[in-house]
Scaffold this motif. Structure first.
Motif, PDB file in Angstrom:
ATOM      1  N   UNK A   1      37.405  48.879  28.905  1.00  5.34           N
ATOM      2  CA  UNK A   1      36.738  50.163  28.695  1.00  5.34           C
ATOM      3  C   UNK A   1      37.314  51.203  29.648  1.00  5.34           C
ATOM      4  N   UNK A   2      36.918  52.430  29.433  1.00  9.36           N
ATOM      5  CA  UNK A   2      37.502  53.561  30.164  1.00  9.36           C
ATOM      6  C   UNK A   2      37.314  53.399  31.671  1.00  9.36           C
ATOM      7  N   UNK A   3      38.392  53.640  32.405  1.00 14.84           N
ATOM      8  CA  UNK A   3      38.360  53.504  33.859  1.00 14.84           C
ATOM      9  C   UNK A   3      38.769  52.127  34.330  1.00 14.84           C
ATOM     10  N   UNK A   4      38.861  51.182  33.401  1.00 16.83           N
ATOM     11  CA  UNK A   4      39.207  49.812  33.752  1.00 16.83           C
ATOM     12  C   UNK A   4      40.691  49.537  33.649  1.00 16.83           C
ATOM     13  N   UNK A   5      41.110  48.439  34.286  1.00 25.42           N
ATOM     14  CA  UNK A   5      42.501  47.984  34.214  1.00 25.42           C
ATOM     15  C   UNK A   5      42.499  46.493  33.933  1.00 25.42           C
ATOM     16  N   UNK A   6      43.412  46.058  33.103  1.00 23.10           N
ATOM     17  CA  UNK A   6      43.593  44.618  32.882  1.00 23.10           C
ATOM     18  C   UNK A   6      45.093  44.322  32.862  1.00 23.10           C
ATOM     19  N   UNK A   7      45.421  43.063  33.140  1.00 24.86           N
ATOM     20  CA  UNK A   7      46.816  42.639  33.043  1.00 24.86           C
ATOM     21  C   UNK A   7      46.916  41.617  31.929  1.00 24.86           C
ATOM     22  N   UNK A   8      47.783  41.873  30.980  1.00 24.83           N
ATOM     23  CA  UNK A   8      47.993  40.969  29.848  1.00 24.83           C
ATOM     24  C   UNK A   8      49.464  40.566  29.842  1.00 24.83           C
ATOM     25  N   UNK A   9      49.742  39.289  30.034  1.00 28.29           N
ATOM     26  CA  UNK A   9      51.120  38.784  30.057  1.00 28.29           C
ATOM     27  C   UNK A   9      52.012  39.592  30.998  1.00 28.29           C
ATOM     28  N   UNK A  10      51.466  39.952  32.163  1.00 32.22           N
ATOM     29  CA  UNK A  10      52.256  40.667  33.169  1.00 32.22           C
ATOM     30  C   UNK A  10      52.335  42.162  32.968  1.00 32.22           C
ATOM     31  N   UNK A  11      51.714  42.681  31.917  1.00 32.19           N
ATOM     32  CA  UNK A  11      51.731  44.124  31.650  1.00 32.19           C
ATOM     33  C   UNK A  11      50.365  44.696  32.034  1.00 32.19           C
ATOM     34  N   UNK A  12      50.383  45.781  32.792  1.00 31.23           N
ATOM     35  CA  UNK A  12      49.146  46.388  33.268  1.00 31.23           C
ATOM     36  C   UNK A  12      48.695  47.469  32.288  1.00 31.23           C
ATOM     37  N   UNK A  13      47.457  47.352  31.831  1.00 23.28           N
ATOM     38  CA  UNK A  13      46.861  48.371  30.943  1.00 23.28           C
ATOM     39  C   UNK A  13      45.715  49.041  31.677  1.00 23.28           C
ATOM     40  N   UNK A  14      45.770  50.361  31.768  1.00 25.00           N
ATOM     41  CA  UNK A  14      44.666  51.129  32.340  1.00 25.00           C
ATOM     42  C   UNK A  14      44.145  52.028  31.234  1.00 25.00           C
ATOM     43  N   UNK A  15      42.846  51.989  31.026  1.00 23.01           N
ATOM     44  CA  UNK A  15      42.284  52.782  29.928  1.00 23.01           C
ATOM     45  C   UNK A  15      41.754  54.102  30.485  1.00 23.01           C
ATOM     46  N   UNK A  16      42.249  55.198  29.913  1.00 25.53           N
ATOM     47  CA  UNK A  16      41.890  56.537  30.378  1.00 25.53           C
ATOM     48  C   UNK A  16      40.949  57.202  29.364  1.00 25.53           C
ATOM     49  N   UNK A  17      40.193  58.200  29.803  1.00 23.93           N
ATOM     50  CA  UNK A  17      39.359  58.935  28.848  1.00 23.93           C
ATOM     51  C   UNK A  17      40.213  59.714  27.853  1.00 23.93           C
ATOM     52  N   UNK A  18      39.619  60.022  26.709  1.00 22.08           N
ATOM     53  CA  UNK A  18      40.213  60.964  25.756  1.00 22.08           C
ATOM     54  C   UNK A  18      39.046  61.739  25.169  1.00 22.08           C
ATOM     55  N   UNK A  19      39.211  63.028  25.003  1.00 25.21           N
ATOM     56  CA  UNK A  19      38.141  63.847  24.413  1.00 25.21           C
ATOM     57  C   UNK A  19      38.362  63.885  22.914  1.00 25.21           C
ATOM     58  N   UNK A  20      37.697  62.985  22.211  1.00 27.06           N
ATOM     59  CA  UNK A  20      37.942  62.791  20.784  1.00 27.06           C
ATOM     60  C   UNK A  20      36.804  61.918  20.255  1.00 27.06           C
TER      61      UNK A  20
END
Ligand code: NI
Ligand code: MN
Length: 224
Positions: free
Chosen positions: A78-97
């Motif tokens: 969810x927004x504001x969170x970070x996860x690592x999947x198979x060595x790749x870092x995903x950070x979820x940012x807000x979007x106004x939509x």
């Protein structure tokens, strides 16, 4: 990292893993099977072929639950969170939509829309998703220092070129790639004009890609 624009909001990032973002490909086909799919929100022009691909998919909780029910190995966040999947870092940012899941003529709540900062092999890519301009884009710069910003400029459903110019300054990435324009009449824009305006007023470079075109970005390439 090699970055390919497949049209609309769909990008392929090829490095130690292959990441496909928002797999709606208006024309042409998928050049390679991705390891991981990332979906910014549930609108059909972003969710695209996600269900058919059946790949590990990173998405906001509500979309991830929907995908899991379809048998997709979903990675919820969810927004504001970070996860690592198979060595790749995903950070979820807000979007106004907004976000809405459509399935067999029915529609239901898809959580909120989001963007991603994806870090792989030392390079950081910000995919804004569909969004209006918001001043907290400056936090994305302060927190994650993206090397590349993928920004919607089509207007109507997202920010247009004037707002995206300010977004580019807020985010501060040295390279901007415009997206989400020209796919259909409501989002037609003069992308060359956007490039000229950004490059005349900032030190940011704008790379205009054609659907299917690739560039090297980040550590191994200087965005050439
Ligand atoms: Ni949308
Ligand atoms: Mn869209």
């Amino acid at each position: 990292m090699r970055l390919t624009w497949l049209g609309h909001a769909c990008f392929l990032l090829a490095g130690s893993k292959t990441i496909l973002i928002d797999p709606f490909i208006p024309e042409g086909s998928l050049p390679v099977e991705p390891d991981i799919v990332a979906v910014t929100h549930a609108h059909a022009d972003h969710l695209g072929m996600t269900v058919r691909l059946k790949k590990k998919t990173v998405a906001i909780n509500e979309v991830a639950k929907y995908l899991a029910a379809k048998g997709i190995p979903a990675e919820p966040m969810n927004i504001g969170g970070s996860i690592t999947v198979d060595g790749v870092r995903f950070r979820m940012t807000p979007a106004l939509h907004s976000s809405w899941i459509e399935d067999e003529g029915m529609g239901f709540y898809g959580g909120v829309a989001a963007g991603f900062v994806i870090e792989m092999d030392g390079t950081s890519i910000y995919h804004a998703g569909d969004t209006a301009l918001f001043s907290d884009m400056q936090l994305i710069r302060d927190l994650y220092r993206p090397d590349v910003a993928l920004l919607p400029i089509g207007g109507c459903f997202t920010m247009g070129p004037d707002e995206a110019m300010i977004a580019a300054r807020y985010i501060g990435a040295p390279l901007v790639i415009p997206m989400h324009y020209g796919t259909f009449p409501a989002i037609r824009q003069d992308v060359e004009d956007f490039k000229r305006a950004v490059e005349r007023t900032t030190s940011i470079r704008v790379a205009i890609l054609s659907p299917g075109e690739s560039i090297e970005v980040g550590a191994e390439g200087a965005g050439a």
